[in-house]
Design a protein around this motif. Structure first.
Motif, PDB file in Angstrom:
ATOM      1  N   UNK A  36      13.852  24.034   4.393  1.00  0.00           N
ATOM      2  CA  UNK A  36      13.534  22.717   4.871  1.00  0.00           C
ATOM      3  C   UNK A  36      12.147  22.293   4.397  1.00  0.00           C
ATOM      4  N   UNK A  37      11.236  23.230   4.212  1.00  0.00           N
ATOM      5  CA  UNK A  37       9.881  22.900   3.768  1.00  0.00           C
ATOM      6  C   UNK A  37       9.890  22.212   2.406  1.00  0.00           C
ATOM      7  N   UNK A  38      10.746  22.703   1.515  1.00  0.00           N
ATOM      8  CA  UNK A  38      10.822  22.112   0.171  1.00  0.00           C
ATOM      9  C   UNK A  38      11.281  20.664   0.240  1.00  0.00           C
ATOM     10  N   UNK A  39      12.257  20.387   1.101  1.00  0.00           N
ATOM     11  CA  UNK A  39      12.748  19.020   1.248  1.00  0.00           C
ATOM     12  C   UNK A  39      11.676  18.113   1.834  1.00  0.00           C
ATOM     13  N   UNK A  40      10.902  18.609   2.790  1.00  0.00           N
ATOM     14  CA  UNK A  40       9.820  17.812   3.370  1.00  0.00           C
ATOM     15  C   UNK A  40       8.765  17.488   2.325  1.00  0.00           C
ATOM     16  N   UNK A  41       8.474  18.448   1.452  1.00  0.00           N
ATOM     17  CA  UNK A  41       7.500  18.209   0.377  1.00  0.00           C
ATOM     18  C   UNK A  41       8.002  17.120  -0.566  1.00  0.00           C
ATOM     19  N   UNK A  42       9.302  17.145  -0.883  1.00  0.00           N
ATOM     20  CA  UNK A  42       9.877  16.116  -1.753  1.00  0.00           C
ATOM     21  C   UNK A  42       9.769  14.734  -1.113  1.00  0.00           C
ATOM     22  N   UNK A  43      10.046  14.664   0.179  1.00  0.00           N
ATOM     23  CA  UNK A  43       9.973  13.385   0.887  1.00  0.00           C
ATOM     24  C   UNK A  43       8.525  12.881   0.894  1.00  0.00           C
TER      25      UNK A  43
ATOM     26  N   UNK B 224      19.165  19.379   4.146  1.00  0.00           N
ATOM     27  CA  UNK B 224      18.655  18.030   3.867  1.00  0.00           C
ATOM     28  C   UNK B 224      18.873  17.124   5.072  1.00  0.00           C
ATOM     29  N   UNK B 225      20.015  17.271   5.721  1.00  0.00           N
ATOM     30  CA  UNK B 225      20.294  16.495   6.919  1.00  0.00           C
ATOM     31  C   UNK B 225      19.321  16.863   8.038  1.00  0.00           C
ATOM     32  N   UNK B 226      19.065  18.141   8.213  1.00  0.00           N
ATOM     33  CA  UNK B 226      18.110  18.593   9.229  1.00  0.00           C
ATOM     34  C   UNK B 226      16.715  18.048   8.942  1.00  0.00           C
ATOM     35  N   UNK B 227      16.336  18.022   7.689  1.00  0.00           N
ATOM     36  CA  UNK B 227      15.030  17.497   7.282  1.00  0.00           C
ATOM     37  C   UNK B 227      14.909  16.023   7.649  1.00  0.00           C
ATOM     38  N   UNK B 228      15.925  15.244   7.365  1.00  0.00           N
ATOM     39  CA  UNK B 228      15.874  13.813   7.675  1.00  0.00           C
ATOM     40  C   UNK B 228      15.858  13.585   9.178  1.00  0.00           C
ATOM     41  N   UNK B 229      16.595  14.388   9.926  1.00  0.00           N
ATOM     42  CA  UNK B 229      16.616  14.261  11.381  1.00  0.00           C
ATOM     43  C   UNK B 229      15.266  14.659  11.972  1.00  0.00           C
TER      44      UNK B 229
END
Length: 52
Positions: free
Chosen positions: A1-8, A34-39
């Motif tokens: 999830x950390x990688x997705x947060x960095x991308x956002x 990715x869904x968890x990251x957006x939530x």
């Protein structure tokens, strides 16, 4: 999830979430993190999806 947060944070788009249609439900085939990251960011975020 950390990688997705960095991308956002860098304003990069995430890959769409892949959904499979069940008889009475949608199943996440790919993209659960990715869904968890957006939530985590907000419950109102629009998330791109592909339905197969």
């Amino acid at each position: 999830m950390k990688e997705n947060l960095k991308k956002v944070e860098k304003n990069k788009k995430l890959s769409p979430i892949l959904l499979v249609r069940g008889q009475n439900e949608l199943i996440i085939a790919d993209g659960y993190h990715r869904l968890c990251c957006s939530y985590y960011l907000t419950e109102d975020l629009e998330v791109p999806c592909r339905l197969i």
